[in-house]
Structures are given as C-alpha cells and as structure tokens.
Motif scaffolding. Sequence first.
Motif, PDB file in Angstrom:
ATOM      1  N   GLY A 142       0.659  -1.208  -0.315  1.00  0.00           N
ATOM      2  CA  GLY A 142       0.290  -0.636   0.041  1.00  0.00           C
ATOM      3  C   GLY A 142       1.193   1.547  -0.213  1.00  0.00           C
ATOM      4  O   GLY A 142       0.389   2.436  -0.719  1.00  0.00           O
ATOM      5  N   VAL A 143       2.640   1.180   0.554  1.00  0.00           N
ATOM      6  CA  VAL A 143       2.696   2.267   1.006  1.00  0.00           C
ATOM      7  C   VAL A 143       3.346   2.594  -0.424  1.00  0.00           C
ATOM      8  O   VAL A 143       3.543   3.930  -0.843  1.00  0.00           O
ATOM      9  N   LYS A 144       3.896   2.260  -1.683  1.00  0.00           N
ATOM     10  CA  LYS A 144       4.466   1.588  -2.417  1.00  0.00           C
ATOM     11  C   LYS A 144       3.624   2.448  -3.459  1.00  0.00           C
ATOM     12  O   LYS A 144       3.861   2.843  -4.026  1.00  0.00           O
ATOM     13  N   ASP A 145       1.908   1.985  -3.594  1.00  0.00           N
ATOM     14  CA  ASP A 145       1.874   2.130  -4.282  1.00  0.00           C
ATOM     15  C   ASP A 145       1.191   3.734  -4.355  1.00  0.00           C
ATOM     16  O   ASP A 145       0.663   4.832  -5.208  1.00  0.00           O
ATOM     17  N   ALA A 146       1.048   4.151  -2.466  1.00  0.00           N
ATOM     18  CA  ALA A 146       0.173   5.484  -3.094  1.00  0.00           C
ATOM     19  C   ALA A 146       1.525   6.367  -2.840  1.00  0.00           C
ATOM     20  O   ALA A 146       1.336   6.988  -4.115  1.00  0.00           O
ATOM     21  N   GLN A 147       3.238   5.454  -2.938  1.00  0.00           N
ATOM     22  CA  GLN A 147       4.625   6.996  -3.483  1.00  0.00           C
ATOM     23  C   GLN A 147       4.214   7.128  -4.820  1.00  0.00           C
ATOM     24  O   GLN A 147       4.405   7.858  -4.989  1.00  0.00           O
ATOM     25  N   GLN A 148       4.202   5.779  -5.320  1.00  0.00           N
ATOM     26  CA  GLN A 148       4.352   5.763  -7.016  1.00  0.00           C
ATOM     27  C   GLN A 148       2.930   6.411  -7.414  1.00  0.00           C
ATOM     28  O   GLN A 148       3.302   7.555  -8.667  1.00  0.00           O
ATOM     29  N   THR A 149       1.329   6.312  -6.900  1.00  0.00           N
ATOM     30  CA  THR A 149       0.182   7.356  -7.265  1.00  0.00           C
ATOM     31  C   THR A 149       0.717   9.486  -6.940  1.00  0.00           C
ATOM     32  O   THR A 149       0.875   9.909  -8.392  1.00  0.00           O
ATOM     33  N   GLY A 150       1.244   9.283  -6.027  1.00  0.00           N
ATOM     34  CA  GLY A 150       1.868  10.638  -5.614  1.00  0.00           C
ATOM     35  C   GLY A 150       2.741  11.050  -6.573  1.00  0.00           C
ATOM     36  O   GLY A 150       2.859  12.216  -6.946  1.00  0.00           O
ATOM     37  N   HIS A 151       4.290  10.679  -6.773  1.00  0.00           N
ATOM     38  CA  HIS A 151       5.056  10.745  -7.833  1.00  0.00           C
ATOM     39  C   HIS A 151       4.160  10.995  -8.969  1.00  0.00           C
ATOM     40  O   HIS A 151       4.411  12.211  -9.694  1.00  0.00           O
ATOM     41  N   GLY A 152       3.536   9.694 -10.184  1.00  0.00           N
ATOM     42  CA  GLY A 152       2.368  10.295 -10.869  1.00  0.00           C
ATOM     43  C   GLY A 152       2.266  11.388 -11.151  1.00  0.00           C
ATOM     44  O   GLY A 152       1.546  12.463 -11.701  1.00  0.00           O
ATOM     45  N   SER A 153       1.249  11.726  -9.943  1.00  0.00           N
ATOM     46  CA  SER A 153       0.120  12.617  -9.983  1.00  0.00           C
ATOM     47  C   SER A 153       0.862  14.212 -10.179  1.00  0.00           C
ATOM     48  O   SER A 153       0.369  15.057 -10.410  1.00  0.00           O
ATOM     49  N   ARG A 154       1.992  14.185  -8.992  1.00  0.00           N
ATOM     50  CA  ARG A 154       2.751  15.134  -9.695  1.00  0.00           C
ATOM     51  C   ARG A 154       3.431  15.370 -10.615  1.00  0.00           C
ATOM     52  O   ARG A 154       3.784  16.852 -11.205  1.00  0.00           O
TER      53      ARG A 154
ATOM     54  N   SER B 134       1.994  15.082 -13.338  1.00  0.00           N
ATOM     55  CA  SER B 134       1.390  15.092 -14.039  1.00  0.00           C
ATOM     56  C   SER B 134       0.602  17.099 -13.865  1.00  0.00           C
ATOM     57  O   SER B 134       0.600  17.358 -14.683  1.00  0.00           O
ATOM     58  N   PHE B 135       0.618  17.303 -12.564  1.00  0.00           N
ATOM     59  CA  PHE B 135       0.239  18.495 -12.251  1.00  0.00           C
ATOM     60  C   PHE B 135       1.683  19.008 -12.572  1.00  0.00           C
ATOM     61  O   PHE B 135       0.701  20.803 -13.803  1.00  0.00           O
ATOM     62  N   ILE B 136       2.401  19.404 -12.390  1.00  0.00           N
ATOM     63  CA  ILE B 136       3.664  19.928 -14.067  1.00  0.00           C
ATOM     64  C   ILE B 136       3.711  20.339 -15.074  1.00  0.00           C
ATOM     65  O   ILE B 136       3.815  21.425 -15.412  1.00  0.00           O
TER      66      ILE B 136
END
Length: 132
Positions: free
Chosen positions: A100-112, A114-116
């Motif tokens: 779950g932590v790994k998935d959250a990190q990947q999701t956060g990294h990807g969303s960051r 995409s926002f940029i």
Amino acid sequence: MKRVFGAKKDKEPCSSSSLQDVADRIIKRGDILDEKIKKLDAELSRYKEQIKKTRPGPAQEVVKARAARALKQKRIYEGQRDMLYSRTFNLDQVTFAAEGVKDAQQTGHGSRWSFISTLFGVGCLPQERQEI
C-alpha cells in the motif's frame, strides 16, 4: 595463535528473503505440526479404545497416563501451530501495508508530474519525463 584458537570464520551474508518467503516457511512448519497433531489424535483414539477394553486397575492407569502425556504433547503442538499461524497473519498484514505504501508513493509521484506538466506544458519537462 591461529593454531590454538583457529582462524575467524567469515560470516555468511544474511539472505535477503522476502516476506512472502518467510511466510511460506512458517506455513510449512505449521503443516509439519499439523501432521504431528494428526498422529497424536490417532494415538489418543487408540488409547481411548484400550481404556474401554481394560478392566479398572493398574493396567488401565498406565494407559491413562500414556494418554495424558499424549494429550499434553498435542496441546503443546497446537499452541505452537497457533503461534506460527498468527505470525503468518502478521507477516501478511505487513506485506499488505508495504504494498500500500509503495502504491501510494507511485500514485503521488505520478500525480505530481502530471500536475507539473499541466502547469508548464509538456515542452518544459525534462526529456526523461516526457516519455512517461
């Protein structure tokens, strides 16, 4: 001095086992305990039949003592098995949390990223990020 005490042995490197490997080994040990418990169940049923067939007296007391020892051993094995299975459950929970932590990190990294990319456009991103 090496002749008297011997040379220092090289330590083996710790094997990097995954949590799933550890859980599998614990389950295998639990299965071995299950087999031992089944053998003790069969032995206890034999003792029960012997107690029914023998007359009250010293012979029956000997069989009862054997049955009591077998029952005590069975309870010990059941406690060990339950402890192993609770460890397996805990390891599964840790594995689930780590994933779950790994998935959250990947999701956060990807969303960051995409926002940029939406703020500055795709042309402003470094080359390795444009391919993603």
